[in-house]
Scaffold this motif. Structure first.
Motif, short mmCIF file in Angstrom:
data_model
loop_
_atom_site.label_atom_id
_atom_site.label_comp_id
_atom_site.label_asym_id
_atom_site.label_seq_id
_atom_site.Cartn_x
_atom_site.Cartn_y
_atom_site.Cartn_z
N VAL A 1 0.69 -1.18 0.09
CA VAL A 1 0.20 -0.03 -0.19
C VAL A 1 0.87 1.28 -0.22
N SER A 2 0.41 2.13 -0.73
CA SER A 2 0.99 3.52 -0.54
C SER A 2 -0.07 4.67 -0.12
N ILE A 3 0.28 5.53 0.47
CA ILE A 3 -0.55 6.61 0.93
C ILE A 3 -0.39 7.90 0.15
N ASP A 4 -1.42 8.32 -0.52
CA ASP A 4 -1.47 9.51 -1.43
C ASP A 4 -1.76 10.83 -0.72
N THR A 5 -0.92 11.37 0.12
CA THR A 5 -1.16 12.47 0.75
C THR A 5 -0.23 13.74 0.85
N PHE A 6 -0.50 15.01 1.00
CA PHE A 6 0.68 15.81 1.11
C PHE A 6 0.86 16.35 2.51
N ASN A 7 0.06 15.52 3.63
CA ASN A 7 0.17 15.98 4.92
C ASN A 7 1.25 14.93 5.75
N ALA A 8 2.29 15.60 6.31
CA ALA A 8 3.09 14.76 6.87
C ALA A 8 2.45 13.81 8.24
N ALA A 9 1.60 14.36 8.96
CA ALA A 9 0.86 13.74 10.03
C ALA A 9 0.13 12.41 9.30
N THR A 10 -0.54 12.71 8.15
CA THR A 10 -1.17 11.62 7.58
C THR A 10 -0.07 10.47 7.26
N ALA A 11 1.00 11.11 6.39
CA ALA A 11 1.88 9.99 6.06
C ALA A 11 2.45 9.17 7.18
N ALA A 12 2.87 9.69 8.40
CA ALA A 12 3.41 9.05 9.42
C ALA A 12 2.42 8.14 9.84
N ALA A 13 1.08 8.43 10.09
CA ALA A 13 -0.07 7.66 10.75
C ALA A 13 -0.08 6.45 9.46
N ALA A 14 -0.19 6.67 8.29
CA ALA A 14 -0.35 5.82 7.28
C ALA A 14 0.59 4.57 7.38
N VAL A 15 2.08 4.92 7.45
CA VAL A 15 3.06 4.10 7.61
C VAL A 15 2.95 3.28 8.94
N ARG A 16 2.71 3.94 9.91
CA ARG A 16 2.49 3.01 11.23
C ARG A 16 1.05 1.95 10.95
N ALA A 17 0.28 2.16 10.07
CA ALA A 17 -0.72 1.24 9.77
C ALA A 17 -0.43 0.35 8.73
N GLY A 18 0.96 0.42 8.20
CA GLY A 18 1.37 -0.62 7.31
C GLY A 18 1.81 -0.09 6.05
N ALA A 19 1.38 1.21 5.68
CA ALA A 19 1.95 1.74 4.22
C ALA A 19 3.35 1.51 3.96
N ARG A 20 3.76 1.21 2.88
CA ARG A 20 5.23 1.20 2.57
C ARG A 20 5.84 2.39 1.75
N ILE A 21 5.06 3.13 0.93
CA ILE A 21 5.16 3.97 0.28
C ILE A 21 4.59 5.31 0.57
N VAL A 22 5.10 6.52 0.53
CA VAL A 22 4.44 7.95 0.77
C VAL A 22 4.32 8.52 -0.56
N ASN A 23 3.04 8.55 -1.12
CA ASN A 23 3.12 9.55 -2.49
C ASN A 23 2.64 10.67 -2.42
N ASP A 24 3.49 11.81 -2.39
CA ASP A 24 3.15 13.13 -2.09
C ASP A 24 3.16 14.06 -3.45
N VAL A 25 2.15 14.34 -3.97
CA VAL A 25 1.94 14.92 -5.01
C VAL A 25 2.89 16.36 -5.25
N SER A 26 3.02 16.76 -4.10
CA SER A 26 3.81 18.24 -3.70
C SER A 26 5.12 17.98 -3.62
N GLY A 27 5.73 16.81 -3.66
CA GLY A 27 7.11 16.47 -3.47
C GLY A 27 7.61 17.33 -2.33
N GLY A 28 6.97 17.36 -1.29
CA GLY A 28 7.58 18.00 0.21
C GLY A 28 7.03 19.57 0.13
#
Ligand code: PMM
Length: 268
Positions: free
Chosen positions: A79-106
Motif C-alpha cells: 500500500v502507498s498513501i497518497d497525501t501531502f500531509n506529514a501527519a497523515t503520512a506518518a500515521a499511514a506508515v504506522r498502519a502498514g503503508a510502505r510508500i508515501v506518495n506526495d504529489v507536492s514533492g514535500g
C-alpha cells in the motif's frame, strides 16, 4: 515489467447513508478487486488533489484512510498513501503503508521530508507548483520536460538532505499539476528526460482532462465517458512503458494490465 498502481479513493459515498463503515468497506473491496486485477501497489487517498478540489484536512483524511490501509495490508497488499500531509503520512506508515506518495514533492507540508526520512518508507516525489485552486496560474514553461526534470532534481536534493536515501525515491512528473492541455503532451514527449534523472519513475495520466480533450476532438458528438478515458489511459500506459517508466497509476487496472501485456509482447 511495468508496475500498476491501482487508485483507491476513500471519499464519502454521496449515494449511501450508511456512513463511515460503508465507505471503508467499499474502498477495501475496491482495493482487493484492483489487486486481483493485477495492481502491484494500492494507492490509498482520502483527499482529492484534483483541480479546484476542496481541502479536508489531516484529521478527516486519516479517519478515512487508516482503517482502509489496515485492512488492505492485513490482506497482504502493498500500500502507498497518497497525501501531502506529514501527519497523515506518518500515521499511514504506522498502519502498514510502505510508500508515501506526495504529489507536492514535500512543498505542501514543511514537515514532510523529515517525517518520511524517519519512517523509512519509500517516497514518491510529484512535480508540483501550488495547490489545485491556483495551479493553472503557475502553468508557464519554456521547455516543460526540462523544467520539470530540473525542479524534480531540486526536490530530490532536498529529500536527500533530509535523510531520505536516494534508493527510496520515486519521481513523478505530475501530469495535470500546474500543466495545461498541450503542456502535458509536450511533457510526455520528453519523458525520457525524467527517466534520465535516475530514480524509478511513476506516472499518472488516468482519466485526466488532457485525455478527455483529445477524445472530444476525435468524436465531438460523443461524451468523453469514463470508459473512453480508461481506454485512453491504457494507451498512455503502454506508451509510457516503452520509455521505461517503472509504474503507472490508474483507476482501471484491468485495462492497463492488458495494454501493458500487449506492449511487452511487442517488445519481445
Ligand atoms: N494524480 C492525482 C492524485 N495523485 N499521485 C501521483 N503520484 N501522480 C499523479 O499524477 C496523481 C497522484 C489526481 O488524480 P485523481 O484525483 O484521479 O486520483
Amino acid at each position: 515489467m511495468t508496475g500498476i498502481w491501482g487508485i483507491v479513493n476513500v471519499t464519502p459515498d454521496s449515494f449511501s447513508d450508511g456512513g463511515r463503515y460503508l465507505d471503508v468497506d467499499r474502498a477495501v473491496a475496491h482495493g482487493l478487486r484492483l489487486r486481483a486485477d493485477g495492481a502491484t501497489v494500492l494507492d490509498v487517498g482520502g483527499e482529492s488533489t484534483r483541480p479546484g478540489a476542496e481541502r479536508v484536512g489531516p484529521d478527516v483524511e486519516q479517519e478515512r484512510v487508516l482503517p482502509v490501509i489496515e485492512q488492505l495490508v492485513a490482506a497482504g497488499a502493498p500500500v502507498s498513501i497518497d497525501t501531502f500531509n506529514a501527519a497523515t503520512a506518518a500515521a499511514a506508515v504506522r498502519a502498514g503503508a510502505r510508500i508515501v506518495n506526495d504529489v507536492s514533492g514535500g512543498l505542501a507540508d514543511p514537515d514532510m521530508l523529515a517525517t518520511v526520512a524517519e519512517t523509512g518508507a519509500d517516497y514518491a516525489i510529484g512535480h508540483w507548483r501550488g495547490f489545485s485552486s491556483d495551479m493553472y496560474a503557475q502553468a508557464e514553461y519554456r521547455r516543460v520536460a526540462r523544467e520539470v526534470a530540473s525542479e524534480l532534481k531540486e526536490r530530490m536534493g532536498e529529500a536527500a538532505a533530509a535523510g531520505i536515501a536516494p534508493s527510496r525515491l520515486i519521481v513523478d512528473p505530475g501530469i495535470g499539476f500546474a500543466k495545461a492541455g498541450a503542456q502535458n503532451w509536450e511533457l510526455l514527449r520528453g519523458l525520457d528526460e525524467i527517466v534520465a534523472l535516475g530514480p524509478r519513475v511513476l506516472i499518472g495520466t488516468s482519466r485526466k482532462r488532457f485525455l478527455a480533450e483529445v477524445l472530444t476532438h476525435a468524436a465531438p458528438d460523443d461524451d468523453a465517458t469514463e470508459a473512453r478515458r480508461d481506454l485512453a489511459t491504457a494507451v498512455t500506459s503502454a506508451l509510457a512503458a516503452r520509455v521505461g517508466v517503472w509504474a503507472v497509476r490508474v483507476h482501471d487496472v484491468a485495462a492497463t494490465r492488458d495494454a501493458l501485456a500487449i506492449a511487452h509482447a511487442w517488445e519481445g
